[in-house]
Design an enzyme around this catalytic site. Structure first.
Site, PDB file in Angstrom:
ATOM      1  N   ASP A  42      -9.302   0.186   1.949  1.00  0.00           N
ATOM      2  CA  ASP A  42      -8.318  -0.230   2.943  1.00  0.00           C
ATOM      3  C   ASP A  42      -8.884   0.107   4.332  1.00  0.00           C
ATOM      4  O   ASP A  42      -8.528   1.112   4.943  1.00  0.00           O
ATOM      5  CB  ASP A  42      -7.006   0.508   2.684  1.00  0.00           C
ATOM      6  CG  ASP A  42      -5.914   0.132   3.673  1.00  0.00           C
ATOM      7  OD1 ASP A  42      -6.003  -0.940   4.293  1.00  0.00           O
ATOM      8  OD2 ASP A  42      -4.966   0.924   3.830  1.00  0.00           O
ATOM      9  N   GLN A  57      -4.732   1.801  15.325  1.00  0.00           N
ATOM     10  CA  GLN A  57      -3.587   2.292  14.544  1.00  0.00           C
ATOM     11  C   GLN A  57      -2.754   3.315  15.323  1.00  0.00           C
ATOM     12  O   GLN A  57      -1.513   3.234  15.337  1.00  0.00           O
ATOM     13  CB  GLN A  57      -4.117   2.919  13.245  1.00  0.00           C
ATOM     14  CG  GLN A  57      -3.043   3.369  12.260  1.00  0.00           C
ATOM     15  CD  GLN A  57      -3.644   3.937  10.958  1.00  0.00           C
ATOM     16  OE1 GLN A  57      -4.866   3.906  10.761  1.00  0.00           O
ATOM     17  NE2 GLN A  57      -2.786   4.435  10.085  1.00  0.00           N
ATOM     18  N   ARG A  89      -8.762   3.379  13.410  1.00  0.00           N
ATOM     19  CA  ARG A  89      -7.863   4.495  13.713  1.00  0.00           C
ATOM     20  C   ARG A  89      -7.350   4.494  15.143  1.00  0.00           C
ATOM     21  O   ARG A  89      -6.231   4.959  15.414  1.00  0.00           O
ATOM     22  CB  ARG A  89      -8.577   5.827  13.440  1.00  0.00           C
ATOM     23  CG  ARG A  89      -9.065   5.997  12.024  1.00  0.00           C
ATOM     24  CD  ARG A  89      -7.933   5.939  11.016  1.00  0.00           C
ATOM     25  NE  ARG A  89      -8.442   6.123   9.651  1.00  0.00           N
ATOM     26  CZ  ARG A  89      -7.696   5.911   8.569  1.00  0.00           C
ATOM     27  NH1 ARG A  89      -6.438   5.505   8.669  1.00  0.00           N
ATOM     28  NH2 ARG A  89      -8.224   6.085   7.384  1.00  0.00           N
ATOM     29  N   ASP A 134       0.853  -1.186   0.000  1.00  0.00           N
ATOM     30  CA  ASP A 134       0.000   0.000   0.000  1.00  0.00           C
ATOM     31  C   ASP A 134       0.891   1.238   0.000  1.00  0.00           C
ATOM     32  O   ASP A 134       1.737   1.395   0.887  1.00  0.00           O
ATOM     33  CB  ASP A 134      -0.920  -0.013   1.222  1.00  0.00           C
ATOM     34  CG  ASP A 134      -2.125   0.899   1.022  1.00  0.00           C
ATOM     35  OD1 ASP A 134      -2.420   1.259  -0.127  1.00  0.00           O
ATOM     36  OD2 ASP A 134      -2.772   1.234   2.027  1.00  0.00           O
ATOM     37  N   GLU A 158     -10.825   3.653   3.580  1.00  0.00           N
ATOM     38  CA  GLU A 158      -9.903   4.448   2.772  1.00  0.00           C
ATOM     39  C   GLU A 158     -10.194   4.159   1.311  1.00  0.00           C
ATOM     40  O   GLU A 158     -10.126   3.009   0.884  1.00  0.00           O
ATOM     41  CB  GLU A 158      -8.437   4.137   3.106  1.00  0.00           C
ATOM     42  CG  GLU A 158      -8.008   4.628   4.482  1.00  0.00           C
ATOM     43  CD  GLU A 158      -6.500   4.518   4.727  1.00  0.00           C
ATOM     44  OE1 GLU A 158      -5.818   3.791   3.973  1.00  0.00           O
ATOM     45  OE2 GLU A 158      -6.017   5.160   5.679  1.00  0.00           O
ATOM     46  N   LYS A 168      -5.058  -2.544  10.241  1.00  0.00           N
ATOM     47  CA  LYS A 168      -5.456  -2.597   8.840  1.00  0.00           C
ATOM     48  C   LYS A 168      -5.524  -4.023   8.308  1.00  0.00           C
ATOM     49  O   LYS A 168      -6.190  -4.272   7.300  1.00  0.00           O
ATOM     50  CB  LYS A 168      -4.472  -1.802   7.979  1.00  0.00           C
ATOM     51  CG  LYS A 168      -4.638  -0.283   8.098  1.00  0.00           C
ATOM     52  CD  LYS A 168      -3.557   0.440   7.341  1.00  0.00           C
ATOM     53  CE  LYS A 168      -3.748   1.943   7.403  1.00  0.00           C
ATOM     54  NZ  LYS A 168      -4.664   2.441   6.358  1.00  0.00           N
ATOM     55  N   GLU A 196      -9.216   3.950  -2.345  1.00  0.00           N
ATOM     56  CA  GLU A 196      -7.966   3.830  -3.097  1.00  0.00           C
ATOM     57  C   GLU A 196      -8.226   3.162  -4.443  1.00  0.00           C
ATOM     58  O   GLU A 196      -9.220   2.459  -4.616  1.00  0.00           O
ATOM     59  CB  GLU A 196      -6.946   2.967  -2.333  1.00  0.00           C
ATOM     60  CG  GLU A 196      -6.714   3.407  -0.893  1.00  0.00           C
ATOM     61  CD  GLU A 196      -5.461   2.797  -0.259  1.00  0.00           C
ATOM     62  OE1 GLU A 196      -4.586   2.327  -0.998  1.00  0.00           O
ATOM     63  OE2 GLU A 196      -5.389   2.800   0.988  1.00  0.00           O
ATOM     64  N   THR A 250      -9.226  -5.901   3.693  1.00  0.00           N
ATOM     65  CA  THR A 250      -9.055  -4.918   2.633  1.00  0.00           C
ATOM     66  C   THR A 250      -9.931  -5.407   1.488  1.00  0.00           C
ATOM     67  O   THR A 250      -9.756  -6.541   1.032  1.00  0.00           O
ATOM     68  CB  THR A 250      -7.583  -4.849   2.170  1.00  0.00           C
ATOM     69  OG1 THR A 250      -6.751  -4.602   3.312  1.00  0.00           O
ATOM     70  CG2 THR A 250      -7.372  -3.744   1.152  1.00  0.00           C
ATOM     71  N   HIS A 310      -4.428  13.670   0.836  1.00  0.00           N
ATOM     72  CA  HIS A 310      -4.687  12.829   2.011  1.00  0.00           C
ATOM     73  C   HIS A 310      -3.538  12.938   3.006  1.00  0.00           C
ATOM     74  O   HIS A 310      -3.751  13.160   4.197  1.00  0.00           O
ATOM     75  CB  HIS A 310      -4.889  11.377   1.592  1.00  0.00           C
ATOM     76  CG  HIS A 310      -4.893  10.404   2.738  1.00  0.00           C
ATOM     77  ND1 HIS A 310      -5.940  10.293   3.630  1.00  0.00           N
ATOM     78  CD2 HIS A 310      -3.960   9.509   3.162  1.00  0.00           C
ATOM     79  CE1 HIS A 310      -5.666   9.371   4.540  1.00  0.00           C
ATOM     80  NE2 HIS A 310      -4.471   8.881   4.282  1.00  0.00           N
ATOM     81  N   GLU A 347     -10.260  12.153   7.856  1.00  0.00           N
ATOM     82  CA  GLU A 347     -10.112  13.510   7.346  1.00  0.00           C
ATOM     83  C   GLU A 347     -11.424  14.293   7.432  1.00  0.00           C
ATOM     84  O   GLU A 347     -11.450  15.425   7.906  1.00  0.00           O
ATOM     85  CB  GLU A 347      -9.675  13.468   5.878  1.00  0.00           C
ATOM     86  CG  GLU A 347      -8.287  12.932   5.648  1.00  0.00           C
ATOM     87  CD  GLU A 347      -8.131  12.490   4.199  1.00  0.00           C
ATOM     88  OE1 GLU A 347      -7.799  13.328   3.346  1.00  0.00           O
ATOM     89  OE2 GLU A 347      -8.358  11.282   3.912  1.00  0.00           O
TER      90      GLU A 347
END
Ligand SMILES: [Ca+2]
Ligand SMILES: [Ca+2]
Ligand SMILES: [Mg+2]
Ligand SMILES: [Mg+2]
Ligand code: NI
Lengths: 429, 429
Positions: free
Chosen positions: B245, B252, B249, B136, B211, B265, B213, B269, B143, B377
């Protein structure tokens, strides 16, 4: 004791019986084998020639399939009970008072067909497993501390999370290679010290290093969304090898913020070819390092067996033109977390394990220069070169042509690993 | 135009022809297929029934082998020229003025044997490729900036290395799942805010996020120790999917220092099931974001084609009981580095690529709340909840039962992805 002559103290005594994948000039198809002393028992030949080697083990219904595979994955997937059964049977076949003398001991034709002598026969070793995912942990507390001191000082050497969980990250499976594979010095982005602004240049790595680790292969897999309990985790393990997690420290220093090491380690990771099964390591169990925090581990990491790691002497040698120089002697007891704890943590959020996954311990270091697992530590990031024996050679980091040899084992127990060897080739142009 | 009815603006027009792996109730063996509009062409049936579908393409000598595989890996490994040949041929077969009317268009029996209609037939999609390694990247500059501002402020938002190389890390291949797979909320170690000392608790993730992607599959592999040049890297690409993904948080934030995200993570996925081949994306090429640094990229990352990324509109929707709410609209042009640059960097130290490797771009975000690629975000780490349309529902992070739908494509070009969908299941007990 075996009816085969095994030198005293040999790591591949009858107490070990490690599994690997071999080929030979006369049969270039990779196939399973076990090692005993300087001998190799070709399990494909053992099973399929007139020896009919597994005929006395009818419970091993997968023997024909297993011996025809090019990796040990299928065998590993069958689980601990089968590994125990097959290893125990082969120990019986090879023991001096074998209950099956006609299979091999007293059967010259079968011995000729199945037994290779590595001092005479050219036996090529292959990667023993097909590796789905390779995870590298960081469970060598002394290593984490030594490196932390270098970059953050003693007070902040260990990060706040360090003693609460086995810190780990995903490594690159495609570049895991078997011992003997040559390793080309990588090139990449590095920051030349002395320059004010942080502008990278493209250069050969000037800080090529090794990392001494053990690594376990996963046997049984686990399901997506399920967690493996720490006390059941042993059932998911297959066996252990010695690993060299080659690292380019200058490339690493520039690239690793904020997502961790990437190209600085993904160029190669070497493993010893013979997989020492978990049962063979049982006599070497010991307690891990003590945690320094006051709060206990969270329950999912609390293991019933307090002897959760292994006390296996490990050595690092560097071969140069002047000879072979042992530069470090340590023990795999220098870990804060066990393989079972690594598995419990790895699966805690539901990540599935697959047969053949490789779990590295992280660099294993003692507390002084002669027991560290990387040059980064031994030389304080290249600032204090170490002597190679009395050769008048010194090393900050590895030079082209250096051969790094990792090995380990307990001669008294007759259990240990083969060598994990890699020679540094000059960078490409 | 196709002789099959394809609604105008459909992402699976004859200009696309994405490849996937299907099964059906009447034939549960996974097998290759292509999609056109709401139809699916079963390539195994196409090749092997009386249609003898590849008989007019004798140059595709691997057609029989390919259609009998359970993944697209073998097809991908054959390289760009073969992908182009086969896709072009299928476009001819499906076009209204096909030179081969007898194969399908005017052959009711063959159509019945090979063509499925997804509005009527139960077509199950499978993971299209066997993934060796999943990497990744972090090439979505907005971002990286948005997240940097949250945690380090505007001045230090981007790390010093960020614009010099495509930052990336190894992800977990075993938990890459196909769209539709439900995702269980993970549990793990988190720090409860408000507590003075950093002592973790074991809890369900309270900050479950997505996420947005894109991700490319590797076609041709590369060798250990060799670097792929940035202008040849396109030859190593097979096709592209949309990827989610999933990220916890809170887990993480505690675990990621110093080696990067791991269990936060690796639990899942998700990818869209249809692989859009590189050639289909050619009309959507555009320039990447501009770099802010004064020094040029190092030569190994300088790409001749300035239109190195794709301008593909991408959307994020969340389905709840109150309906489906689009919460973000952005474009894959919001990248600082291209897939070719990612490959050049990934292999710069000699790391080998293998067919089926998956390369994620990193989260793709615009610069405002309605164009961001993650809730982290959009909600400033959960501190400013966002409305789900006019439903009077708000979200800081994902709740149990939420269904996240990522998709993207250009209706005018008739090229885009299927949906990448995942529903959040409550945590296990
Ligand atoms: Ca390591
Ligand atoms: Ca990501
Ligand atoms: Mg490595
Ligand atoms: Mg993920
Ligand atoms: Ni068939």
């Amino acid at each position: 004791m075996s009816w085969l002559t095994v030198p005293p103290g040999h790591y591949f005594s009858i107490n070990n019986i490690p599994f690997g994948i071999i080929s030979t000039p006369s049969n270039t198809t990779p196939r399973p084998a076990v090692a005993i002393g300087e001998y190799v028992l070709d399990l494909h030949a053992f099973a399929t020639t007139s020896a009919k080697g597994f005929s006395q083990l009818p419970d091993f219904t997968q023997s024909d399939v297993f011996v025809s595979e090019r990796t040990l994955n299928r065998f590993a997937s069958l689980g601990r009970a089968t590994h125990r059964l097959v290893r125990g049977y082969l120990q019986e076949v090879l023991s001096i008072d074998t209950p099956y003398p006609g299979l091999l001991r007293d059967n010259p034709e079968a011995r000729k067909a199945c037994l290779l002598n590595t001092t005479e026969d050219a036996v090529q070793m292959h990667l023993p497993m097909e590796i789905g995912d390779y995870t590298d942990f960081y469970a060598g507390r002394n290593h984490a501390f030594n490196v932390g001191v270098l970059f953050r000082g003693r007070e902040n050497a260990l990060q706040p999370n360090y003693e609460h969980l086995p810190v780990g990250y995903h490594g690159r499976a495609s570049s895991v290679v078997v011992s003997g594979t040559q390793v080309r010095r990588p090139r990449g982005q590095v920051i030349r010290s002395g320059e004010g602004e942080k502008v990278p240049v493209f250069a050969e790595s000037g800080k090529l290093d090794f990392e001494l680790e053990l690594a376990a292969f996963v046997g049984r897999g686990s399901e997506l969304g399920s967690c493996v309990g720490v006390d059941e985790a042993g059932e998911y393990l297959f066996g252990v090898v010695v690993m060299n997690d080659w690292s380019a420290r200058d490339i690493q220093a520039w690239e690793y913020v904020p997502l961790g090491p990437f190209t600085s380690k993904s160029f190669a990771t070497s493993i010893s070819p013979w997989v020492v099964l978990m049962d063979a390591l049982e006599p070497l169990r010991t307690r891990p390092l003590e945690r320094g925090t006051k709060v206990p581990l969270l329950p999912y990491l609390q293991e019933s067996n307090s002897e959760s790691v292994y006390d296996i002497p490990l050595t690092i040698s560097v071969k140069t033109q002047s000879g072979t120089h042992k530069i470090s002697q340590t023990s795999s007891s220098n870990l804060l977390f066990s393989f079972s704890q690594m598995i419990a943590h790895h699966t805690v959020t539901g990540c599935p394990l697959r047969t053949g996954d490789l779990l590295g311990t992280g660099t294993i270091s003692g507390t002084n220069t002669q027991s560290m697992g990387s040059l980064l530590e031994m030389t304080a990031n290249g600032t204090r070169k170490i002597p190679l024996g009395d050769s008048r050679e010194f090393r900050g980091f590895l030079e082209d042509g250096d051969v790094v040899v990792l090995t380990g084992g307990c001669g008294k127990a007759g259990v240990g690993f083969g060598e994990c060897v890699g020679e540094i080739l000059p960078a490409g142009k």
